[in-house]
Design an enzyme around this catalytic site. Sequence first.
Site, PDB file in Angstrom:
ATOM      1  N   ARG A   1      38.246  34.993  35.672  1.00 38.41           N
ATOM      2  CA  ARG A   1      38.971  35.838  36.616  1.00 38.41           C
ATOM      3  C   ARG A   1      38.453  37.273  36.451  1.00 38.41           C
ATOM      4  O   ARG A   1      38.938  38.004  35.605  1.00 38.41           O
ATOM      5  CB  ARG A   1      40.477  35.752  36.344  1.00 38.41           C
ATOM      6  CG  ARG A   1      41.345  36.146  37.546  1.00 38.41           C
ATOM      7  CD  ARG A   1      42.779  36.353  37.122  1.00 38.41           C
ATOM      8  NE  ARG A   1      42.868  37.500  36.254  1.00 38.41           N
ATOM      9  CZ  ARG A   1      43.654  37.577  35.180  1.00 38.41           C
ATOM     10  NH1 ARG A   1      44.423  36.578  34.846  1.00 38.41           N
ATOM     11  NH2 ARG A   1      43.654  38.671  34.436  1.00 38.41           N
TER      12      ARG A   1
ATOM     13  N   HIS B   1      44.973  39.761  37.408  1.00 39.27           N
ATOM     14  CA  HIS B   1      45.723  38.599  37.906  1.00 39.27           C
ATOM     15  C   HIS B   1      46.223  38.863  39.328  1.00 39.27           C
ATOM     16  O   HIS B   1      46.020  38.074  40.241  1.00 39.27           O
ATOM     17  CB  HIS B   1      46.904  38.307  36.977  1.00 39.27           C
ATOM     18  CG  HIS B   1      47.942  37.406  37.570  1.00 39.27           C
ATOM     19  ND1 HIS B   1      47.680  36.090  37.885  1.00 39.27           N
ATOM     20  CD2 HIS B   1      49.233  37.628  37.930  1.00 39.27           C
ATOM     21  CE1 HIS B   1      48.777  35.554  38.412  1.00 39.27           C
ATOM     22  NE2 HIS B   1      49.725  36.462  38.449  1.00 39.27           N
TER      23      HIS B   1
ATOM     24  N   TYR C   1      44.535  43.526  27.639  1.00 35.33           N
ATOM     25  CA  TYR C   1      44.393  42.294  26.863  1.00 35.33           C
ATOM     26  C   TYR C   1      42.975  41.723  26.764  1.00 35.33           C
ATOM     27  O   TYR C   1      42.781  40.679  26.186  1.00 35.33           O
ATOM     28  CB  TYR C   1      45.355  41.219  27.395  1.00 35.33           C
ATOM     29  CG  TYR C   1      45.263  40.992  28.901  1.00 35.33           C
ATOM     30  CD1 TYR C   1      44.250  40.213  29.450  1.00 35.33           C
ATOM     31  CD2 TYR C   1      46.194  41.569  29.764  1.00 35.33           C
ATOM     32  CE1 TYR C   1      44.177  40.008  30.810  1.00 35.33           C
ATOM     33  CE2 TYR C   1      46.118  41.375  31.128  1.00 35.33           C
ATOM     34  CZ  TYR C   1      45.113  40.589  31.649  1.00 35.33           C
ATOM     35  OH  TYR C   1      45.032  40.397  33.003  1.00 35.33           O
TER      36      TYR C   1
END
Lengths: 389, 326
Positions: A265, A269, A278
């Site tokens: 990805r 998100h 993260y």
Amino acid sequence: MPRKPIELPKIEYLSILNEHGELDKELEPKIDNKSLIEMYRYMLLARRTDERMLLMQRQGRCGTFPQSSGHEAISMGSIFNINKNDWHVPAYRELAGLLWRGWPLEHILLYWNGFEEGASPPEGVNDLPVCVPIASQLLHAAGIGMAMNIEDRSEGGKKKEKKVVMTYFGDGASSEGDCHEALNFAAVFNAPVVFMCLNNQYAISVPLSKQMKNETIAQRAVAYGMPGIKVDGNDVLAVYQAAKEAVERARKGEGPTLIECLTYRVTPHTTADDPKRYRSEDETKEWMLRDSLPRFAKYLETKGVLSEKERNALEEEVDTQIKAAVQNAEEMFKSEALLNPLNMFDHLYEDVPPYLQEQKDELRDHFKTKGKDWSNPQKKAQTPASSRQ
Amino acid sequence: MAEMNMAKAINLALLEAMTKDPKVIVMGEDVGPDEGVFRITEGLYAKFGGDRVIDTPLAESGIIGTAIGMAIYGMKPVCEIQFSGFDYYNYHQLESHAARFRNRTRGRLTVPMVMRAPYGGGIRALEHHSESREAIYAHTPGLKVVIPSGPRNARALLHSAIQDPDPVIYYEPKACYRLFREDVPETMETLPIGKAQVVKQGTDITLISYGASMRATLEAAESLEEEDGVKPEIIDLLSICPLDTDTIIESVRKTGRAVVIHEGPRTCGLAAEVIARINEKVLEYLEAPVLRVTGYDVPIPYFSKEQAYLPDSDKVLNAARKTLSF
């Protein structure tokens, strides 16, 4: 009694066009030039739409949405194997496939801008709308497949070519109970479903290593008693080939298949997410180099299917198409037919029951006290044309 | 005293509870390094590590189901479900197990756990991110349900929920996370679960609400005072289950008029229960039918129309005036 190993099917990994655009000629699927260009076109259309929506979101002209950039090869490589009569059950990063199936771009823009009308599939398109809760759509796909089998058997089971369902979910979704149930139902009832897993290695912030201990998602197919394969999800040819084989099996009545498509990805998100919290930007940059679009473009160029000049022309064409759709959609956002809050009561049941009509009247009167009469008959919003070219 | 918003106050309560009691465990999706999608678990992973701040696989039923096991074993899990719109996945675990263990084992096994989830509309979120379904839990015997309305009561209620010996649903009005700041005392506070607060004394009408709808209620009360010269009494329920019948009836006995306000759907919503209790206990004191201002019986519309769905101060004001002029 001796202990003896139980033989289980092996899981293959398939890559045909690697990140450098190098082709494994022996594995190259036979796709005619027109189809190749069509696949590229919808991947590009999805990419440019996604980028455009991101700009709009930053300008306050679009709601929060999950970007689909980087997932085009999975959507397009698989969906291209099914027909109008087949069914498409998406999750929420299958923009390319939705557009190719005939969803107007305006519907996409409406949906992510807070209008229910965007979730309504156009006439004759056998698709379910985007599914925001995780993995629950997979059971609907299994159910549609089971119904296809029942219908087929009730007609004597003589159909040579059975219909199929193409459905999608992410690596995070693979942890939901619904995912397990759907795969098991599909296997038990031999449902003609192709389960496409978009393994983009992150469920928001949670990396795959914290999601599961198994090496592949594909190997779960073995446990359910269906074929499974892992493919390079940024390689549209590999996705196409694996999905093609799965669809052929399903059409012959041989049941479901699980295809794990490895990608990453590269975007947050959703537009509300900040991946810097993260994961490292280096990791993301590295994966950006493996993007499906440039390698597919290079393949098409080398093959003499689409020259750089033709590609540029196609890009312009796509951008013009998006521009027109955005303009059209933004007109729709302002239309009273779509903004009328009284329409929240109209589609819950086939008829509006009396208690709900009472609530509708109450809201109508409330707006009247504020000087706005929504009860005047509004012009119906025009349904935009399909984005399928 | 420190001034903070509700998000920070909830975070503070978690920090304090974890510091005080090593058995308190935070678990959920993205609660670790990401610190929660609303940043409610900020700093906790860094301070307490992965054993006490657990990023789980993406499975709500898994989160609540394993938390039940942990709670029975002796831990105090505080679970975060990312949005209340996804807690239907784990409803079965709550209804069939968390709510029943004490009863079916005749008190031998208990489930002291908390499920936190942001609920409600008003932030222009996408589909399935704006529901208000607290009534489902209030309707589930064996669960307690609390809903704060501001920073100070959010922190105190979370402490009470964590210390409670039974499963508690702690719904967070996400529209209020960063809406306003309030003084929160240095010392840890709790609020008794099952007790409502009279946040404003009055004599003419009782306005009863909770959670995010408190904002519309307070605004309407201000207009009533300024424009109509009416003295409203305002009750913040805080605890949806058990419901504080005494505080409600005591107020209605005094005012004779009431309006109940919440954003969840009307049918079988909290207002229905509040009004039933008023009818059962103080019907003879009523000067007018008790009205309710609620969400409608439809899924909350996507965000282009969500404001029309939500109770606002105009709707509350209209209902209050209707009640007053009955």
